[in-house]
Scaffold this motif. Structure first.
Motif, PDB file in Angstrom:
ATOM      1  N   TRP A 187       0.849  -1.196   0.000  1.00  0.00           N
ATOM      2  CA  TRP A 187       0.000   0.000   0.000  1.00  0.00           C
ATOM      3  C   TRP A 187       0.881   1.241   0.000  1.00  0.00           C
ATOM      4  CZ3 TRP A 187      -5.355  -0.407   0.009  1.00  0.00           C
ATOM      5  CH2 TRP A 187      -6.061   0.797   0.141  1.00  0.00           C
ATOM      6  N   ILE A 188       0.631   2.144  -0.931  1.00  0.00           N
ATOM      7  CA  ILE A 188       1.415   3.379  -1.024  1.00  0.00           C
ATOM      8  C   ILE A 188       0.520   4.549  -0.631  1.00  0.00           C
ATOM      9  CG2 ILE A 188       2.751   4.887  -2.539  1.00  0.00           C
ATOM     10  CD1 ILE A 188       3.349   2.428  -4.274  1.00  0.00           C
ATOM     11  N   GLU A 189       0.709   5.039   0.570  1.00  0.00           N
ATOM     12  CA  GLU A 189      -0.018   6.201   1.098  1.00  0.00           C
ATOM     13  C   GLU A 189       0.879   6.908   2.115  1.00  0.00           C
ATOM     14  OE1 GLU A 189      -4.210   7.200   3.457  1.00  0.00           O
ATOM     15  OE2 GLU A 189      -3.846   5.171   2.724  1.00  0.00           O
ATOM     16  N   ARG A 215      -5.099  -6.919  -2.070  1.00  0.00           N
ATOM     17  CA  ARG A 215      -3.748  -6.403  -2.221  1.00  0.00           C
ATOM     18  C   ARG A 215      -2.717  -7.472  -1.865  1.00  0.00           C
ATOM     19  NH1 ARG A 215      -2.907  -2.618  -5.330  1.00  0.00           N
ATOM     20  NH2 ARG A 215      -0.955  -2.153  -4.249  1.00  0.00           N
ATOM     21  N   PRO A 216      -1.640  -7.567  -2.624  1.00  0.00           N
ATOM     22  CA  PRO A 216      -0.566  -8.490  -2.236  1.00  0.00           C
ATOM     23  C   PRO A 216       0.130  -7.997  -0.978  1.00  0.00           C
ATOM     24  CG  PRO A 216       0.126  -7.136  -4.096  1.00  0.00           C
ATOM     25  CD  PRO A 216      -1.334  -6.827  -3.871  1.00  0.00           C
ATOM     26  N   GLY A 224       6.441  -3.760  10.370  1.00  0.00           N
ATOM     27  CA  GLY A 224       6.719  -2.339  10.427  1.00  0.00           C
ATOM     28  C   GLY A 224       5.495  -1.516  10.093  1.00  0.00           C
ATOM     29  N   PHE A 225       5.555  -0.240  10.441  1.00  0.00           N
ATOM     30  CA  PHE A 225       4.455   0.696  10.226  1.00  0.00           C
ATOM     31  C   PHE A 225       4.365   1.094   8.760  1.00  0.00           C
ATOM     32  CE2 PHE A 225       2.853   5.047   9.861  1.00  0.00           C
ATOM     33  CZ  PHE A 225       1.717   5.025  10.664  1.00  0.00           C
ATOM     34  N   ASN A 226       3.157   1.097   8.207  1.00  0.00           N
ATOM     35  CA  ASN A 226       2.911   1.627   6.875  1.00  0.00           C
ATOM     36  C   ASN A 226       1.498   2.172   6.853  1.00  0.00           C
ATOM     37  OD1 ASN A 226       3.436   2.217   4.106  1.00  0.00           O
ATOM     38  ND2 ASN A 226       2.221   0.423   3.538  1.00  0.00           N
ATOM     39  N   TYR A 227       1.372   3.492   6.737  1.00  0.00           N
ATOM     40  CA  TYR A 227       0.068   4.150   6.827  1.00  0.00           C
ATOM     41  C   TYR A 227      -0.833   3.681   5.698  1.00  0.00           C
ATOM     42  CZ  TYR A 227      -3.110   7.944   8.113  1.00  0.00           C
ATOM     43  OH  TYR A 227      -4.188   8.664   8.539  1.00  0.00           O
TER      44      TYR A 227
END
Length: 553
Positions: A187-189, A215-216, A224-227
């Protein structure tokens, strides 16, 4: 004019110039407010120096005062706060583009400011503060036994769906991973000016749940954190499924109703599910009620609405958000949908352009903020803590209280903007009351009529009738030419404020605010060919940029 946008419109936007802030303009359709998108996620600022000494001395909360129909009100000094310091906080809000500021201590309201043209009585878009509300409802659902724990695998709730890329890693993804933004989904945000590619893709689909689930995986859950606004949308889907079909109905039963919150609005996705990542509108005083629930460790007037252990996780976060540092330690951490600045013992929900519910448990303080601009969060926290002087009442300071009252009154009075001394050009009469037909554009504007003569300045906008998210009828209202906004009610919670001025003999600039959304849009119209053509340039405080040409009928 603040232009209403939607996900479909986003398909027309070139990625060569769009960045994360610009992308917020394509997110949120279905707002009742004409011209206005509604909601996005937030961006943070680096940590500032350590908090004031007052913030380092923990306080045991006093006997709780519970808001009933409304908050009890008090002078700041009666609650151990300094009115003069709060006056500086109100000034900080004016300088930083706040729409509202509310401060409570020991359960009493000690300061409240509304910055014109925003006004009391309007719900405000809280943007990604919605995530903190959805997370709170998830905690309540665990208490109710509807969700066994944070450790339940996410795919267990979607057994009726065929989920793509369902490898062992995705099967290990839990509710807790969604809550902590550690799902591992690709996810890209980013919380930066980079393009939020996946979030934009989400808004263009008809099945938001399926898009997120399919989503893969980019990394193992918990790595890890990913918004990811998709994480909280899945939480909303889980809540709706486990509670009878509506996240809002569950919120009204378990959160809003018990806290006395009666007036809300919540945007839905194409399938009728309340959006989990943004889209909620609340009154500032109701935002503070949610913060007060956390300050009181999940209790509300004798009822344990939210497990105390859930709040403890918020107050003792372990997930490093991965930006900034304070003495070698993470500057920001995350847990259960809430942000924190560990060095300042500050915990908050955070929505784009600083829609904040701030809880300072050591100081028995809750602050609610709405606004239209991002600013450094640590500096804001320092302004709050600087006003806390004692756990006990301070001597009455009538002079400081008068100063605070004056600042609050001043915030509610619109200040006219400086306008060029250019006199109304002859061209004003030529272009006024003429209908301008615009080229097809992502904003959905088809026709624009302006009356720029001093006697009766007005605007009228007609939108693409094929767009279900845009008004069917023309939207019209007054505009100010004297440096002050003129407002028009465009719906139950929709106030549009517009003013404008001539930049030169051929160029007129409009400044529009969708007051309840915190959106500010600047439209520059350069009239050409003797007033037969117009070049329209638009930009807003969410980073949207567009340019379109038009010709007069």
């Amino acid at each position: 004019m603040a232009m209403h946008r939607d996900g479909n419109a986003g398909e027309k936007v070139s990625a060569t110039w769009i960045n994360r802030r610009q992308a917020t303009a394509v997110l949120l359709a279905s707002a009742a407010v004409p011209f206005t998108p509604a909601g996005a996620q937030d961006a943070a600022a680096p940590a500032s120096p350590a908090a004031s000494p007052a913030a380092s001395a923990a306080e045991a909360p006093l006997a709780a005062i519970w808001p009933a129909d409304d908050w009890a009100e008090s002078t700041p000094e009666a609650q151990g706060m300094d009115s003069a310091a709060l006056a500086k906080l109100v000034d900080f809000g004016a300088a930083q583009g706040m729409d509202s500021l509310l401060v409570t201590r020991h359960g009493s309201l000690v300061a409240e400011a509304f910055y014109a043209p925003y006004r009391e009585g309007l719900k405000h878009a809280v943007n990604s503060t919605t995530k903190g509300v959805v997370a709170t409802l998830t905690g309540m659902a665990t208490q109710d036994g509807l969700i066994a724990s944070r450790d339940v695998p996410v795919l267990d709730f979607f057994a009726d769906r065929k989920v793509a890329n369902a490898d062992a890693s995705k099967k290990a993804m839990t509710v807790g991973h969604l809550l902590d933004m550690t799902s591992g989904l690709n996810w890209i945000e980013p919380l930066s000016d980079a393009v939020p590619e996946t979030m934009l893709q989400l808004t263009r689909t008809r099945d938001w749940q399926g898009f997120v689930l399919d989503r893969p995986m980019a990394q193992a859950p918990g790595a890890g954190f990913n918004y990811n606004s998709g994480n909280t949308h899945l939480l909303s889907a889980i809540l709706a499924h486990k509670t009878g079909g509506s996240t809002l109905a569950y919120a009204q039963k378990r959160l809003f109703g018990p806290l006395g919150i009666t007036d809300v609005r919540w945007r839905k996705d194409p399938q009728g599910l309340e959006v989990g990542g943004w889209g909620l509108y609340l009154h500032p005083r109701d935002m503070a009620r949610i913060g007060y629930l956390y300050l009181r460790m999940g209790q509300w007037n004798g009822r344990q609405l939210l497990p105390a252990a859930w709040v403890e996780q918020v107050f003792n976060p372990v997930v490093d958000m991965g930006f900034g540092a304070s003495n070698g330690a993470p500057a920001f951490k995350y847990a259960n949908g809430w942000w924190s600045i560990p060095s300042k013992r500050a915990y908050f929900t955070a929505g784009f352009n600083r829609q904040l519910i701030v809880v300072l448990p050591d100081l028995d303080v809750v602050v609610a903020v709405t606004g239209r601009r991002n600013y450094p969060l640590p500096a804001f926290i320092d302004h709050i803590t600087a006003a806390v002087r004692s756990r006990e009442p301070l001597p009455t300071d009538a002079s400081a209280q008068d100063q605070l009252a004056a600042r609050i009154r001043d915030a509610g009075v619109e200040k006219p903007s400086a306008i060029p001394t250019t006199t109304t050009p002859e061209l004003a009469a030529t272009v006024s009351r003429k209908a301008w037909l615009l080229e097809r554009n992502g904003m959905g504007i088809q026709r624009l009529v302006l009356d720029l003569t001093p006697a009766n300045p007005r605007y009228e906008v007609t939108f693409d009738s094929s767009r279900p998210d845009l008004p069917r009828e023309p939207v019209a209202g007054p505009l100010g030419l004297d440096g002050k906004y003129r407002t028009a009610q465009q719906g139950p919670n929709a106030v549009i404020a517009i003013k404008g001025h001539w930049l030169d003999a051929q160029t007129f600039q409009l400044i529009s605010r969708s007051v309840a959304d915190g959106e500010v849009t600047v439209v520059t119209l350069k009239f050409e060919d003797g007033g037969k053509a117009v070049n329209v340039r638009l930009e807003n405080n969410w980073g949207f940029r567009a340019q379109v040409r038009g010709r007069g009928e």
